[in-house]
Write an enzyme that holds these catalytic residues in place. Structure first.
Site, short mmCIF file in Angstrom:
data_model
loop_
_atom_site.label_atom_id
_atom_site.label_comp_id
_atom_site.label_asym_id
_atom_site.label_seq_id
_atom_site.Cartn_x
_atom_site.Cartn_y
_atom_site.Cartn_z
N GLU A 153 30.61 28.71 33.73
CA GLU A 153 30.91 27.53 34.52
C GLU A 153 29.71 27.09 35.37
O GLU A 153 29.87 26.41 36.38
CB GLU A 153 32.13 27.79 35.42
CG GLU A 153 33.42 28.01 34.65
CD GLU A 153 34.11 26.71 34.27
OE1 GLU A 153 33.86 25.68 34.91
OE2 GLU A 153 34.91 26.73 33.32
N HIS A 175 34.47 22.94 35.00
CA HIS A 175 33.21 22.21 34.94
C HIS A 175 32.82 21.92 33.50
O HIS A 175 32.90 22.80 32.65
CB HIS A 175 32.08 23.03 35.61
CG HIS A 175 32.35 23.35 37.05
ND1 HIS A 175 33.24 24.33 37.43
CD2 HIS A 175 31.84 22.83 38.19
CE1 HIS A 175 33.27 24.39 38.75
NE2 HIS A 175 32.44 23.49 39.23
N LYS A 225 40.26 21.06 41.02
CA LYS A 225 38.89 20.54 41.06
C LYS A 225 38.32 20.44 39.65
O LYS A 225 38.37 21.40 38.88
CB LYS A 225 38.00 21.47 41.90
CG LYS A 225 36.52 21.07 41.88
CD LYS A 225 35.65 22.18 42.43
CE LYS A 225 34.17 21.84 42.20
NZ LYS A 225 33.29 22.98 42.52
#
Length: 269
Positions: A96, A151, A178
């Site tokens: 990530e 991500h 997120k």
């Protein structure tokens, strides 16, 4: 239980500053820089929270990740230095974009130890990690909120994929969802913004979304308009592509002010 509430809100987006130093003196210096920046603005603090990047802390990463004690000790010092600023503890793995790759059981062990200490006001759990569900449960066992993160460093997924991932994070028990993506064109930035606004209408938890790099910088300033509850900005080194200086981001947010969306899409003062 955590020391402080970790509850970012799109109506007044938080500024979160990464602490990226490799050792304790470096962390202490970065915290001092936060105080200097605050003094320059005549404010108690220029930021709303910090993110401590445990994967960059060499006293922890020098081992195999099985002993969380060095990380807990450093977290205790940060909590002492930042009594009024929430600390998000993050171990970012290489998959990530981070600098560490502990064994899956050690990853969970660190999350558990940080949460059990009561010194982390939230912990980051990588949503696509092999042991994500176990790590989230370990944090929640100690009353510590979880920021589920994901991500994409090569591209921006389709709008529906971003929406679905944010929704899945909430259904999995995350307290904050997120997502950070990488744009290859301006249209990708629009995709991230549209997905954020769309999911924000129905989400029951705060969303934090950003389009990385210089192309996506607008999302780090104007994301709150579309439902993103926080932005990551710098006082010192950045931890991801496109992060902007915190002082400039604060000035931009103050300038924008005005109205942000409620989950139903209506304006809120």
């Amino acid at each position: 239980m955590p020391r402080l509430a970790f509850a970012p809100d799109a109506r007044s987006p938080w500024i979160i500053v990464p602490l990226t130093a490799a050792d304790l003196p470096g962390l202490e210096w970065q915290v001092a820089e936060l105080a200097t920046a605050a003094h320059a603005r005549g404010a108690a603090t220029p930021v709303d929270a910090v993110e401590w990047r445990v994967d960059l802390y060499e006293q922890f990463t020098a081992g195999d990740g099985s002993d969380p004690a060095p990380a807990v000790a450093a977290l205790a010092r940060l909590a002492e230095l930042l009594p009024d600023t929430p600390v998000l503890a993050t171990l970012r793995t290489r998959a990530e974009g981070g600098a560490s790759e502990p064994a899956p059981e050690h990853y969970v062990g660190l999350i558990r130890a940080l949460a059990a200490s009561g010194l982390a006001d939230a912990v980051d759990v990588e949503f696509r990690h092999l042991r994500a569900a176990e790590a989230m449960a370990a944090a929640h066992d100690h009353g510590t909120p979880v920021v589920a993160s994901s991500h994409d460093f090569a591209a921006t997924p389709a709008e529906q994929s971003i929406v679905a991932r944010l929704e899945a994070m909430e259904h999995a028990g995350a307290d904050v969802a997120k997502i950070a993506v990488t744009p290859t064109c301006a249209a990708d930035v629009v995709t991230l913004i549209a997905a954020t606004e769309r999911r924000h209408r129905d989400a029951g938890i705060p969303l934090v979304t950003m389009s990385m790099g210089s192309l996506g910088a607008i999302t780090r300033i104007g994301g709150g308009v579309f439902g993103s509850a926080a932005t990551f900005a710098t006082v010192g080194p950045a931890s991801a592509p496109g992060q902007l200086p915190a002082a400039g981001v604060r000035a931009a947010l103050d300038l924008l002010g005005g109205e942000s969306p409620a989950p139903d899409g209506s304006a809120q003062p």
